[in-house]
Design a protein around this motif. Structure first.
Motif, short mmCIF file in Angstrom:
data_model
loop_
_atom_site.label_atom_id
_atom_site.label_comp_id
_atom_site.label_asym_id
_atom_site.label_seq_id
_atom_site.Cartn_x
_atom_site.Cartn_y
_atom_site.Cartn_z
N LYS A 68 23.79 53.53 45.84
CA LYS A 68 24.14 52.83 44.45
C LYS A 68 24.75 51.68 44.83
O LYS A 68 24.82 50.59 44.19
CB LYS A 68 24.76 53.48 43.32
CG LYS A 68 26.12 54.12 43.68
CD LYS A 68 26.61 54.85 42.41
CE LYS A 68 28.08 55.28 42.66
NZ LYS A 68 28.49 56.23 41.42
N SER A 74 27.41 50.28 41.86
CA SER A 74 28.60 51.05 42.27
C SER A 74 29.34 51.54 41.02
O SER A 74 30.01 52.70 41.06
CB SER A 74 29.64 50.48 43.04
OG SER A 74 30.07 49.18 42.69
N ASN A 78 26.28 58.97 37.27
CA ASN A 78 25.01 59.60 37.37
C ASN A 78 25.00 60.74 36.28
O ASN A 78 25.13 61.91 36.28
CB ASN A 78 24.92 60.46 38.73
CG ASN A 78 23.66 61.13 38.80
OD1 ASN A 78 22.77 60.72 38.24
ND2 ASN A 78 23.59 62.37 39.50
#
Length: 431
Positions: A68, A74, A78
């Protein structure tokens, strides 16, 4: 070298050539076989590479292990995200979607009642009519003696201190006027000049009560701008006089004054007199309205007949009639050519006017360049008229145009013999 040596050498050469051919054929066959095997291996290799590439392309499980951070996310956790639409719905929800309570915002002791605004509280606090001062309280607490004195004074007051009204004593309908004596009342009661008897009342009660004009005798109904005469007539349900403006709806095209004769909600007649002296009629029959019909006066008929008779656009004079009755008695005249155009001596270019048409005949001796006006006429055409002329002494055609300004323009010609002449025979409508 002898013949036998030459022949022997020739045979030896042929043997060597045949050996070389045999070696060439074997080498060619070997190379062809080797090429086939190489092609098969290349095909196998390409097939495997294509298969591996296809499998890699179809692999959606991140075969390169992209992170990511590498795609600039970043800071994203999730977790399932709300859609933009869900977020907007939640943002617009003014109904306390999180069920916040008054205790949670530190107002647990506040009752759910309407509060006075600060400005209302200040106004009440400053209201000296509804609040008393300390001095006023002391004064009223010591008012017993004064009250007794005031009560005695009030009890002896005969000037209606409580403002009692006639309504309060049951005389609300009585006027404060001088009353007639009994004798005056009896004299009035017996005065037959100011009273009516039963026969008078019955006769007047059976009289017509519906007005057809105003009290001053003027028309009763004003059908002004934007008002529908038909709706007014049906709505009145009676005979009445009216005025109509020319800007009304379903009215004559001129200001009028008239009368509507009412029969029922589906039958009636209207007659109207225009300010210009015209007479109009409109009927309602079986619920269907007719148009306003203009009844022409004798004077109007005479004027219209005179105007019709004097209209020379639709009538002909005797000179016109004589001219049209002899349409072919016209003469031919030579055309005055201009801009370098020349007459042909034996067949000169001529014109004649008959039956409202311009007739052209004859020939040109010579013509200028294409696009040149070669003659001008006093006769105007209603539109551009293209003319095709014959060429004598050659194959080809000549082109002319007659303009609405009365100009004959040469537009060019195509011939195989430059010495050919143009022969003209045209009829041009002037209407």
């Amino acid at each position: 070298m002898s013949n036998s040596q030459f022949i022997g050498q020739l045979k030896q050469n042929n043997i060597q050539i045949n050996n070389l051919k045999d070696q060439f054929y074997r080498t060619e066959a070997h190379m062809s076989a080797h090429e086939n095997r190489l092609s098969e291996k290349v095909d196998d290799f390409m097939e495997k590479q294509n298969f591996d590439l296809k499998m890699h392309t179809l692999n959606t499980e991140n075969p390169h292990h992209v992170t990511k951070e590498q795609v600039g996310l970043s800071n994203v956790i999730n977790e399932e995200q709300a859609t933009k639409e869900d977020f907007n719905i939640h943002l617009d929800d003014k109904k306390n979607p999180h069920a916040v309570t008054k205790s949670q915002v530190g107002l647990s002791k506040v009752d759910n009642v309407q509060q006075a605004a600060k400005i209302d509280f200040d106004a009440h606090d400053a209201d000296l009519d509804r609040h008393i001062t300390k001095d006023e309280r002391s004064y009223w607490n010591s008012s017993d003696e004064r009250s007794k004195s005031f009560l005695a004074e009030h009890a002896s007051n005969q000037s209606n201190p409580h403002k009692v009204t006639a309504e309060q004593v049951g005389l609300g309908n009585v006027d404060n006027v001088k009353q007639a004596t009994k004798s005056d009342f009896d004299n009035h009661l017996n005065d037959t000049n100011v009273h009516i008897n039963k026969s008078d009342r019955d006769r007047w009660g059976a009289a017509q009560l519906s007005k057809i004009t105003k009290d001053n005798g003027s028309v009763l109904i004003n059908v002004s701008q934007g008002v529908d005469f038909q709706s007014v007539a049906i709505g009145q349900r009676k005979t009445f006089t009216f005025y109509t403006a020319e800007t009304g709806i379903n009215t004559p095209p001129v200001p009028t004054r008239g009368m509507y004769l009412y029969s029922s909600s589906t039958y009636g007649e209207a007659i109207a007199f225009g300010n210009d002296g015209s007479l109009w009629r409109k009927s309602l029959s079986s619920g269907v309205w007719s148009d306003w019909v203009n009844y022409e006066t004798e004077q109007g008929s005479i004027k219209r007949l005179a105007a019709h008779s004097d209209n020379t656009d639709i009538h002909v004079t005797k000179d016109d009639k004589d001219k049209w009755n002899t349409p072919w008695n016209a003469t031919w005249n030579n055309v005055s050519l201009i801009n370098g155009a020349q007459q042909y001596p034996n067949l000169p270019f001529q014109f004649s006017v008959a039956n409202n048409r311009l007739e052209l005949r004859g020939s040109f001796g010579s013509l200028p360049v294409a696009g040149t006006v070669v003659a001008k006429f006093a006769y105007k055409a209603s539109a551009l008229y293209d003319i095709g002329a014959q060429v004598v002494g050659s194959y080809g055609t000549a082109r002319f145009a007659y303009t609405p300004d009365g100009e004959l323009r040469f537009d060019g010609m195509s011939v195989s013999n430059s010495s050919a002449r143009v022969s003209f025979n045209a009829s041009i409508p002037l209407w």
